[in-house]
Design a protein around this motif. Structure first.
Motif, PDB file in Angstrom:
ATOM      1  N   ASN A  62       0.848  -1.197   0.000  1.00  0.00           N
ATOM      2  CA  ASN A  62       0.000   0.000   0.000  1.00  0.00           C
ATOM      3  C   ASN A  62       0.881   1.243   0.000  1.00  0.00           C
ATOM      4  N   GLN A  88      -5.709  -3.775  -8.223  1.00  0.00           N
ATOM      5  CA  GLN A  88      -7.006  -3.556  -7.585  1.00  0.00           C
ATOM      6  C   GLN A  88      -7.829  -2.676  -8.522  1.00  0.00           C
ATOM      7  N   ASP A  96      -5.534   2.411  -7.296  1.00  0.00           N
ATOM      8  CA  ASP A  96      -4.206   1.987  -7.741  1.00  0.00           C
ATOM      9  C   ASP A  96      -4.166   2.129  -9.269  1.00  0.00           C
ATOM     10  N   ASP A 141      -2.896   3.172  -3.296  1.00  0.00           N
ATOM     11  CA  ASP A 141      -3.463   3.900  -2.161  1.00  0.00           C
ATOM     12  C   ASP A 141      -3.304   3.097  -0.865  1.00  0.00           C
ATOM     13  N   ASN A 143      -5.283   1.048   0.909  1.00  0.00           N
ATOM     14  CA  ASN A 143      -5.810  -0.295   1.172  1.00  0.00           C
ATOM     15  C   ASN A 143      -6.174  -1.013  -0.118  1.00  0.00           C
ATOM     16  N   GLY A 144      -6.122  -2.354  -0.049  1.00  0.00           N
ATOM     17  CA  GLY A 144      -6.448  -3.179  -1.203  1.00  0.00           C
ATOM     18  C   GLY A 144      -5.251  -3.352  -2.126  1.00  0.00           C
TER      19      GLY A 144
HETATM   20 CA    CA Z   1      -5.063  -0.169  -3.334  1.00  0.00          CA
END
Ligand code: CA
Length: 177
Positions: A62, A88, A96, A141, A143-144
């Motif tokens: 991340n 993602q 992303d 970014d 998260n994910g």
């Molecule tokens: Ca992400």
């Protein structure tokens, strides 16, 4: 006695207000910090090669900002292919994303031109820069994550094509005559 209670009440109110103000200020400051956990920049040269997103084939981190600047020999054009691409997925690539730019020979001439802005998983081939420099960025970014990408570049030889065309025309002229 009443005065003592009043003083205690005022003291408690003051402490509560101070604590709330401190918490709000700290929260605002932290939210506005640009958090970049992973920064990486690579300079790649040569007429062919490969590169991958951080940790590939494991998930990329991340809050990463990474870039790759490819420079091939003069009178060539960079051709890029993502042999694997899994990010993602987000609307308009807000979370992303990978961007591919062609870079003019002199930075003062004009701004780099963005050729592609990609965040959907898929196959991307034959991304071609007009010139021998290409700049690729990865933004992620908070998260994910996903496996990311594996890419390879090669060249289109402008001079070689000109020679082939000239020879073909010359041979054609000889045959006709
Ligand atoms: Ca992400």
């Amino acid at each position: 006695m009443v005065e003592v209670v009043a003083v205690i009440v005022v003291a408690v109110v003051v402490v509560v207000v101070v604590v709330v103000v401190v918490v709000v200020v700290v929260t605002v400051v932290v939210e506005n910090l640009v958090v970049v956990a992973v920064a990486c920049a690579y300079t790649l040269t040569g007429n062919a090669g490969t590169f991958q997103s951080p940790n590939y084939p494991d998930n990329y981190p991340n809050n990463a900002e990474c870039s790759w600047l490819i420079t091939t020999e003069p009178d060539t054009e960079v051709i890029l292919e993502f042999t694997a691409f899994d990010l993602q997925t987000s609307r308009r690539c807000r979370d992303d994303a990978v961007s591919v730019y062609q870079v003019p020979s002199g930075f003062s001439e004009s701004l780099p031109l963005r050729l592609r802005h990609i965040c959907e998983s898929g196959s991307y081939t034959n991304i071609r820069a007009t010139g021998n420099r290409m700049y690729i960025t990865l933004h992620t970014d908070g998260n994910g994550t996903a496996p990311g990408f594996s890419a390879q570049w090669s060249i289109f030889q402008v001079a070689a094509v000109v020679v082939v065309v000239v020879v073909a025309v010359a041979v054609g002229v000889v045959i006709v005559e």
